[in-house]
Scaffold this active site. Sequence first.
Site, short mmCIF file in Angstrom:
data_model
loop_
_atom_site.label_atom_id
_atom_site.label_comp_id
_atom_site.label_asym_id
_atom_site.label_seq_id
_atom_site.Cartn_x
_atom_site.Cartn_y
_atom_site.Cartn_z
N SER A 61 29.48 46.24 -2.07
CA SER A 61 28.52 47.34 -2.12
C SER A 61 28.46 47.93 -3.52
O SER A 61 29.46 47.96 -4.25
CB SER A 61 28.92 48.42 -1.12
OG SER A 61 28.09 49.57 -1.25
N SER A 62 27.28 48.42 -3.86
CA SER A 62 27.11 49.11 -5.13
C SER A 62 27.42 50.59 -5.00
O SER A 62 27.45 51.31 -6.00
CB SER A 62 25.68 48.92 -5.63
OG SER A 62 24.76 49.47 -4.69
N LYS A 122 34.40 48.04 -0.06
CA LYS A 122 33.71 47.27 0.98
C LYS A 122 33.60 45.80 0.56
O LYS A 122 33.22 45.48 -0.55
CB LYS A 122 32.31 47.86 1.21
CG LYS A 122 31.59 47.30 2.44
CD LYS A 122 30.32 48.12 2.70
CE LYS A 122 29.67 47.70 4.01
NZ LYS A 122 29.03 46.38 3.91
N SER A 154 0.88 -1.17 0.00
CA SER A 154 0.00 0.00 0.00
C SER A 154 0.91 1.22 0.00
O SER A 154 2.08 1.14 0.42
CB SER A 154 -0.89 0.01 1.25
OG SER A 154 -1.46 1.29 1.46
N THR A 155 0.38 2.34 -0.45
CA THR A 155 1.13 3.58 -0.31
C THR A 155 1.55 3.79 1.14
O THR A 155 2.64 4.29 1.43
CB THR A 155 0.29 4.78 -0.76
OG1 THR A 155 0.06 4.67 -2.16
CG2 THR A 155 0.98 6.10 -0.47
#
Length: 465
Positions: free
Chosen positions: A318-319, A324, A140-141
């Site tokens: 960092s943009s 950084k 069975s499952t």
Amino acid sequence: MLTRIEHDLIGDKEIPIDAYYGIQTARAKENFDASGVTLSSFTTFITSLAKVKKATALANFELNQLDEKKKNAICQACDEIIDGKLHEEFIVDMIQGGAGTSTNMNANEVIANRALEILGHKKGEYKHLHPNNDVNLSQSTNDVYPTAIKITLYEKIFELVDSMKILENSMAKKAIEFQNVIKMGRTQLQDAVPMTLGQEFNTYAITIDDDIQRLIECQQLIRQMNLGATAIGTGINSHPQYVKIVERKLQEVTNRPFVTAKDLVESTQDTGAFVQISGVLKRVSAKLSKICNDLRLLSSGPRTGFNEINLPAMQPGSSIMPGKVNPVIPEMVNQIAYQVIGTDVTITMASEGGQLQLNVFEPIIAYNLFNSINMLKKGFESLAYKCIDGITANELRCEELVLNSIGLVTALNPYIGYENSTMVAKIALNSNKSVYDVVLEKNLLSKEELDRIIQPQNMIRPIAY
């Protein structure tokens, strides 16, 4: 697109003619799309299902419930799946209604249609070999699905342990590398007493090893299977000797020490082992995240923080802020830990939500356990290879912080007494002088005595006064 017609209790349905899955899988594909993550994403789970199906076929053949030709075809199909074939045919979403029935039927249909080919028949010609009557015979499952989950977890714990050992080894190497780097220990983010950077990294190695032992203990919990329980644990529709024989066959197929649970009714409804594994994964995650927090603190700065260690620079941080560099690998691993800790709540509630003889929420339990282990595995390896292995120590900075710390006075306490130590600490703090200078000014110790006491080897371990 060429199709074949299959039918079930709902009615007829067109299935792609080349598909190894059948009608019940196709319906499940239409009904369940909650996660977008299919069974094929978890290859170990698919191979575990195939191992269960092979073991049951061997048991049924030994009990004369399945003829040799069908047994051989089913076993060959299972072996191919175990070897990595046909995994793309497992198309059902991991999160599904039906307590895993769709997963079990996906396996039954793929195995049946491949077995039909092996026997020289076309896909869908189930009169020759049937997904339910033959592949799912004596099952069975409700016993196949949790058994496959446990087999998968047993194997994936080995994988996670291997990854944890990688990080443990990296930490142990750094402990040796930094064994002579004196630094300040801290409690409650305040200066405490001196230690070495090596001692700090050694604690990380030890705590990882401790968690490895807890995971290995968990493996013992999932050795107990309910295979042979069929629907609710009574073994209906199976041979009286089936449970004993299928246990042996499963051990042979998996080469693992799986055993039959003492009571199959209890085992079918119980998900406690999954809750305990989830709890250990939560423990592992909490401690791993704490290590990452430490790494971020110890490397903070570089000019205005602790700056005791340097993490490898992995990418610009960092943009807008030139120069950084962020501790991106520990940050990623922190988030993995948070995710795993969060899924523990889901697994706990899914386990609690079981009713009477079955827990229908095992799909969400399986999905989260598998996903948590996979994420942690990647987290441990990334932290080792992309962070720990490349860490360097700022030895002068570490020594400077020790010599300028008010906490240094604790090392002098056995020699000048608590009252004098308190006085020295207060004067040093208020006058911005070092503890070293204040002790000499107050003639509490000679320079020779003071230099001997604050030697690193005299401040980081018990000594006789």
